[in-house]
Write an enzyme that holds these catalytic residues in place. Structure first.
Site, PDB file in Angstrom:
ATOM      1  N   ASN A  81       0.851  -1.195   0.000  1.00 16.90           N
ATOM      2  CA  ASN A  81       0.000   0.000   0.000  1.00 16.90           C
ATOM      3  C   ASN A  81       0.887   1.247   0.000  1.00 16.90           C
ATOM      4  O   ASN A  81       2.116   1.143  -0.044  1.00 16.90           O
ATOM      5  CB  ASN A  81      -0.951  -0.024   1.209  1.00 16.90           C
ATOM      6  CG  ASN A  81      -0.181  -0.094   2.506  1.00 16.90           C
ATOM      7  OD1 ASN A  81       0.598   0.786   2.829  1.00 16.90           O
ATOM      8  ND2 ASN A  81      -0.359  -1.189   3.251  1.00 16.90           N
ATOM      9  N   LYS A 133     -14.210   0.670  15.125  1.00 15.08           N
ATOM     10  CA  LYS A 133     -12.925  -0.009  15.344  1.00 15.08           C
ATOM     11  C   LYS A 133     -12.481   0.105  16.801  1.00 15.08           C
ATOM     12  O   LYS A 133     -11.954  -0.850  17.381  1.00 15.08           O
ATOM     13  CB  LYS A 133     -11.841   0.559  14.421  1.00 15.08           C
ATOM     14  CG  LYS A 133     -11.994   0.059  12.991  1.00 15.08           C
ATOM     15  CD  LYS A 133     -10.913   0.547  12.046  1.00 15.08           C
ATOM     16  CE  LYS A 133     -11.241   0.037  10.636  1.00 15.08           C
ATOM     17  NZ  LYS A 133     -10.411   0.579   9.591  1.00 15.08           N
ATOM     18  N   ASP A 148      -4.867  -9.790  12.663  1.00 18.38           N
ATOM     19  CA  ASP A 148      -4.983  -8.390  13.067  1.00 18.38           C
ATOM     20  C   ASP A 148      -4.090  -8.190  14.301  1.00 18.38           C
ATOM     21  O   ASP A 148      -4.435  -8.595  15.410  1.00 18.38           O
ATOM     22  CB  ASP A 148      -6.449  -8.046  13.372  1.00 18.38           C
ATOM     23  CG  ASP A 148      -6.628  -6.539  13.549  1.00 18.38           C
ATOM     24  OD1 ASP A 148      -5.768  -5.907  14.189  1.00 18.38           O
ATOM     25  OD2 ASP A 148      -7.625  -6.003  13.038  1.00 18.38           O
TER      26      ASP A 148
HETATM   27  O1  PMT Z   1       2.891   6.139   6.497  1.00 22.09           O
HETATM   28  P1  PMT Z   1       2.280   7.434   5.994  1.00 22.09           P
HETATM   29  O2  PMT Z   1       2.505   7.644   4.522  1.00 22.09           O
HETATM   30  O3  PMT Z   1       2.717   8.633   6.819  1.00 22.09           O
HETATM   31  O4  PMT Z   1       0.702   7.345   6.161  1.00 22.09           O
HETATM   32  C1  PMT Z   1       0.158   7.332   7.458  1.00 22.09           C
HETATM   33  C2  PMT Z   1      -0.980   6.300   7.579  1.00 22.09           C
HETATM   34  C3  PMT Z   1      -2.145   6.737   6.729  1.00 22.09           C
HETATM   35  C4  PMT Z   1      -0.498   4.900   7.127  1.00 22.09           C
HETATM   36  C5  PMT Z   1      -1.353   6.242   9.110  1.00 22.09           C
HETATM   37  O5  PMT Z   1      -1.745   7.520   9.546  1.00 22.09           O
HETATM   38  C6  PMT Z   1      -2.484   5.242   9.354  1.00 22.09           C
HETATM   39  O6  PMT Z   1      -3.661   5.516   9.237  1.00 22.09           O
HETATM   40  N1  PMT Z   1      -2.090   3.980   9.714  1.00 22.09           N
HETATM   41  C7  PMT Z   1      -3.032   2.845   9.865  1.00 22.09           C
HETATM   42  C8  PMT Z   1      -3.381   2.326   8.501  1.00 22.09           C
HETATM   43  C9  PMT Z   1      -4.345   1.151   8.579  1.00 22.09           C
HETATM   44  O7  PMT Z   1      -3.927   0.044   8.314  1.00 22.09           O
HETATM   45  O8  PMT Z   1      -5.571   1.431   9.014  1.00 22.09           O
HETATM   46  P2  PMT Z   1      -6.771   0.356   9.147  1.00 22.09           P
HETATM   47  O9  PMT Z   1      -7.955   1.190   9.446  1.00 22.09           O
HETATM   48  O10 PMT Z   1      -6.788  -0.523   7.979  1.00 22.09           O
HETATM   49  O11 PMT Z   1      -6.341  -0.512  10.397  1.00 22.09           O
HETATM   50  C10 PMT Z   1      -6.778  -0.188  11.710  1.00 22.09           C
HETATM   51  C11 PMT Z   1      -5.676  -0.438  12.713  1.00 22.09           C
HETATM   52  O12 PMT Z   1      -5.391  -1.837  12.797  1.00 22.09           O
HETATM   53  C12 PMT Z   1      -4.351   0.243  12.420  1.00 22.09           C
HETATM   54  O13 PMT Z   1      -3.840   0.700  13.651  1.00 22.09           O
HETATM   55  C13 PMT Z   1      -3.481  -0.875  11.850  1.00 22.09           C
HETATM   56  O14 PMT Z   1      -2.098  -0.665  12.172  1.00 22.09           O
HETATM   57  C14 PMT Z   1      -4.020  -2.081  12.596  1.00 22.09           C
HETATM   58  N2  PMT Z   1      -3.935  -3.343  11.842  1.00 22.09           N
HETATM   59  C15 PMT Z   1      -4.647  -3.498  10.697  1.00 22.09           C
HETATM   60  C16 PMT Z   1      -4.620  -4.718  10.039  1.00 22.09           C
HETATM   61  C17 PMT Z   1      -3.842  -5.767  10.567  1.00 22.09           C
HETATM   62  N3  PMT Z   1      -3.779  -6.924   9.960  1.00 22.09           N
HETATM   63  N4  PMT Z   1      -3.138  -5.584  11.691  1.00 22.09           N
HETATM   64  C18 PMT Z   1      -3.170  -4.388  12.327  1.00 22.09           C
HETATM   65  O15 PMT Z   1      -2.503  -4.217  13.364  1.00 22.09           O
END
Ligand code: PMT
Length: 400
Positions: A205, A332, A301
């Site tokens: 991504n 979430k 996750d």
């Molecule tokens: O890196 P940059 O270019 O500065 O961009 C910043 C960002 C947009 C990546 C950052 O601000 C951000 O939003 N990071 C989380 C991205 C994400 O995966 O969001 P999500 O809504 O899909 O996931 C929710 C949370 O679960 C996140 O904290 C993620 O780290 C965590 N997760 C998700 C999937 C997974 N399999 N394991 C996880 O731990």
């Protein structure tokens, strides 16, 4: 290990307070080396600061004798933190312009350590648009500004421009045992993950790592022992942050779970791939088929696993959404059982992935704060303040 502070003193009347600052930094266990501008020497002598710091005070960039000892690049590398107190309007202008026309400005350019300024000047100089523009530029680069305070000034006028008192500077720096996060173990995830399809291709991504790296840096500046588990990123590892480099979500999960037991705080800023190819081809996949179907399976996750731990750390997640930001983030927060979530809109014109700026909506059970669009370094500072506030409140309520 004591923190190594390079104290820069520029030429204003508040330079006399540098003597007390050096003494009190030493009392808090810091090792201090002092660099003075030419103008600072009109207000306080190098000998005074040498006696208090126990080290020769450096004043000149082109000093063969001094450079034969610790040269200016070594000095820039030596510092864990560069504090300039007082920082005059002229010094701020030179820093904002990126000049390297004396030893102090050269060191500020050459160091990777956090830079903290305690401005001191006449209130009209402080409020002048030129100074305010320089201030904004410095802040945008992640420079931390302490003060100035309002009050009576040496010129007989009243207004904002007084340097903070040495005690206030020390409190703001949160050094050693007084640090808000001193002795706390913090684990941050950052960057993207890569899910290999074959030896040359992967699914990933747009995460650059900027947000996670800025957060790791600002939490480390609050005294925490920060480990950052990061997917591939071109960024430099922040000062005082230990990097664990990983590629895939499974590697990230293993690295996090191996370290989480010792952690007080977990911040998940990584953009973890939700799916991975069921199998990784051993050889490069040939392009001899009209269509290629990928079979993806769900990745664990990591954040939810950490939040579900019994007696686990204070857990902060992120939510990256393209719409319904608050609603999705609330879901979430509750579904994963988090202590806090920072939600950002991604895929739009501003903020989110890759870009240097972002905006966050931070939610926690019973609370909400909007952090407006700004450079990620500035946003990381504001989010760290909130994390520390909530984390300490949570720890206090568990003790009582
Ligand atoms: O890196 P940059 O270019 O500065 O961009 C910043 C960002 C947009 C990546 C950052 O601000 C951000 O939003 N990071 C989380 C991205 C994400 O995966 O969001 P999500 O809504 O899909 O996931 C929710 C949370 O679960 C996140 O904290 C993620 O780290 C965590 N997760 C998700 C999937 C997974 N399999 N394991 C996880 O731990």
């Amino acid at each position: 290990m004591s923190i190594k502070i390079l104290l820069g003193v520029s030429g204003g009347i508040a330079a006399y307070k540098a003597a007390e600052l050096v003494r009190r930094l030493g009392e808090r266990g810091a090792e201090v080396r002092v660099v003075m501008t030419a103008a600072a020497r009109s207000f306080i002598t190098p000998l005074t600061l040498q006696a208090l710091s126990g080290h020769e005070v450096r004043c000149d960039l082109l000093d063969p004798g001094a450079e034969a000892g610790m040269d200016h690049i070594e000095l820039a590398r030596w510092a864990d933190l560069v504090l300039v107190a007082p920082a005059t309007a002229d010094l701020m202008a030179r820093l904002a312009a990126g000049l390297a026309d004396d030893l102090l400005t050269t060191l500020a350019l050459a160091t990777t350590a956090p830079l903290v300024l305690a401005p001191a000047m006449n209130h009209r100089m402080w409020l002048n648009p030129a100074t305010q523009e320089n201030l904004a530029r410095l802040r945008d680069r992640g420079v931390r500004i302490l003060g100035p305070a309002e009050g009576d000034q040496a010129c007989g006028e009243w207004g904002p421009g007084r340097m903070l008192e040495p005690g206030e500077i020390l409190d703001a720096l949160v050094l050693g045992a007084d640090s808000q996060l001193a002795g706390r173990q913090v684990l941050v995830t950052a960057g993207p993950t890569r899910e290999a399809l074959d030896p040359v291709r992967y699914l990933s991504n747009r995460s650059s790592g900027r947000m996670g790296y800025a957060l790791a840096e600002s939490l480390a500046a609050r005294g925490a022992e920060v480990t950052m588990v990061s997917g591939p990123s071109a960024l430099a590892v922040p000062h005082r942050v230990e990097l664990v480099a990983v590629e895939s979500a499974l590697e990230m999960e293993a690295a996090v779970m191996a370290r989480i037991g010792a952690c007080d705080l977990f911040v998940a800023a990584a953009a973890v791939s939700d799916y991975r190819p069921q199998a990784t081809a051993e050889e490069k996949i040939k392009k001899n088929q009209a269509e290629l179907h990928l079979h993806l399976v769900k990745n664990p996750d990591i954040l939810a696993r950490v939040a579900a731990l019994n007696g686990g750390p204070f857990t902060v997640g992120f939510a990256a959404e393209t719409r319904d930001l608050e609603e999705q983030a609330r879901t979430k927060l509750a579904a994963k059982g988090l202590d806090m979530i920072a939600a950002n809109l991604v895929g739009g014109e501003t903020g989110g992935f890759e870009r240097p700026e972002n905006a966050l909506l931070v939610l926690w059970p019973g609370g909400r704060r909007s952090l407006p669009l700004g450079p990620k370094a500035r946003l990381a500072e504001a989010l760290s303040d909130l994390i520390v506030e909530r984390y300490l409140a949570d720890a206090a309520s568990q003790d009582s």
